[in-house]
Write an enzyme that holds these catalytic residues in place. Structure first.
Site, short mmCIF file in Angstrom:
data_model
loop_
_atom_site.label_atom_id
_atom_site.label_comp_id
_atom_site.label_asym_id
_atom_site.label_seq_id
_atom_site.Cartn_x
_atom_site.Cartn_y
_atom_site.Cartn_z
N ASP A 1 15.02 2.67 5.06
CA ASP A 1 14.02 2.01 4.31
C ASP A 1 14.60 1.14 3.11
OD1 ASP A 1 12.29 2.99 6.05
OD2 ASP A 1 11.17 3.86 4.71
N ALA B 1 10.38 2.98 -1.41
CA ALA B 1 11.92 2.30 -1.39
C ALA B 1 11.81 0.92 -2.23
CB ALA B 1 12.16 2.13 -0.02
N PRO C 1 0.81 -1.30 0.09
CA PRO C 1 -0.16 0.02 -0.13
C PRO C 1 0.98 1.35 -0.09
CG PRO C 1 -0.62 -1.37 1.73
CD PRO C 1 0.73 -2.01 1.13
N GLY D 1 3.46 3.82 5.22
CA GLY D 1 4.70 3.67 6.13
C GLY D 1 5.14 2.02 6.09
N LEU D 2 4.84 1.40 5.13
CA LEU D 2 5.33 -0.14 4.58
C LEU D 2 6.58 -0.08 3.63
CD1 LEU D 2 2.06 -2.15 5.14
CD2 LEU D 2 3.91 -1.74 6.96
C1 MEV Z 1 10.15 5.60 7.73
O1 MEV Z 1 10.16 4.61 7.58
C2 MEV Z 1 11.25 5.91 9.00
C3 MEV Z 1 11.44 7.31 9.34
O2 MEV Z 1 12.35 7.18 10.37
C4 MEV Z 1 12.10 8.02 8.39
C5 MEV Z 1 13.58 7.63 7.93
O3 MEV Z 1 14.29 7.06 8.75
O4 MEV Z 1 14.09 8.12 7.00
C6 MEV Z 1 10.35 8.17 9.84
#
Ligand code: MEV
Length: 318
Positions: A152, A110, A101, A105-106
């Site tokens: 990521d 990347a 998705p 945040g998954l």
């Molecule tokens: C994103 O998956 C993680 C964060 O810490 C951003 C990053 O580390 O670049 C929010």
């Protein structure tokens, strides 16, 4: 005709998001339940330099040459060409698909870039190492996230659990005692770049407070690594809960995330927290194997739009 295909997994940050941008360590694992995939095929009688990019999931169909110079795909493809000391691609079609998705945040951005870099470099006759792919992927991550820590692209391109600290050699995270997690989606987009910028502005206004939050999270991450190596599930859960409190203090949580986190804890999960940029996206709950299905149902009843159960394991698991 030969097709060069590559795929890349999603990712979950277990602990340490945001603080990792400021030099603290964080733990992340690949998520093989969801994947991005890139396929490159030559167009034998096509015009040299003409590369058609098709990504139906995001309704993109465009020629490489027409993409804006800041488009993450253009940045990634140019980075590969430059790395291989080439100026333009042979005629080809790049097809991109993904089950990860977007803005959740998954690691969707990347993973797409990682798969594209891997498939495109193979098509151009070079099989790059995981670290080379990761470094090239990082170029596009900067477009997605502004000032990414690099966690990521590293976990996704290496496809192994990591203990990550920017500027230090990446350490594989040992997981001798696999554990289960339920991932619950709020269904609300998590704009990582925006949340990272928001934290940056807040820190500029109040450096002492934010530096202390980051340092506390760094300590939690180190303890969590030990808990994972020792198989201390309850201890890990408590550390996740403390990490969540600090993320709330940082201002990156949301009522929807906290609703799911509370539901998971009330349902018996030893630990739950947001994962990734926050403000939306996904939360994770640490669970015993026999609890996983029940916690998943609890989350759905509490309003999660989707859940996923995943077994977190490392290469040394039995
Ligand atoms: C994103 O998956 C993680 C964060 O810490 C951003 C990053 O580390 O670049 C929010």
């Amino acid at each position: 005709m030969t097709a060069f295909t590559a795929s890349a997994p999603g990712k979950v940050i277990l602990l340490g998001e945001h603080a990792v941008v400021y030099g603290e360590p964080a733990l992340a694992v690949p998520l093989f339940n969801i994947q991005a995939r890139a396929i490159v095929r030559a167009v034998p009688r096509g015009n040299p330099g003409e590369m058609l990019i098709q990504a139906p999931d995001i309704e993109l169909e465009a020629f490489f040459s027409d993409l804006d110079s800041h488009h993450p795909l253009k940045v990634a493809l140019l980075a590969v060409l430059e790395h291989l000391e080439m100026t333009s691609p042979p005629a080809c079609v790049l097809n991109i698909s993904s089950t990860i998705p977007i803005a959740s945040g998954l690691g969707s951005g990347a993973a797409v870039t990682c798969a594209v870099v891997r498939a495109f470099s193979a098509f151009l006759g070079q099989r790059l190492t995981d670290d080379q792919v990761s470094q090239l992927t990082y170029q596009a991550e900067k477009i997605h996230h502004g000032t990414p820590s690099g966690i990521d692209n590293t976990v996704i391109c290496r496809r192994q659990p990591i203990y990550f600290q920017a500027g230090k050699p990446v350490e594989p995270l040992r997981i001798p005692h696999p554990f289960f997690m339920v991932i619950g989606s709020t269904g609300i987009p998590s704009p990582t770049g925006e949340v990272v910028s928001m934290v940056r502005r807040a820190r500029e206004k109040n450096p002492a407070r934010y530096n202390s939050l980051f340092a506390s999270i760094g300590k939690i991450v180190k303890s969590a690594r030990t808990a994972i190596e020792d198989g201390g599930l309850n201890e890990l859960g408590e550390l996740m809960n403390t990490n969540q409190s600090l993320l709330e203090d940082m201002g990156v949580s949301s009522p929807e995330l906290e609703n799911l986190i509370t539901a998971a804890r009330n349902g018996g999960a030893p630990g739950a927290k947001l994962s990734g940029g926050g403000k939306g996206g996904n939360m994770i709950a640490l669970v015993e194997e026999d609890q996983a299905q029940e916690i998943s149902s609890v989350l759905l009843r509490a309003g999660a739009v989707e859940t996923m159960i995943t077994r977190v394991t490392g290469w040394e698991a039995v």
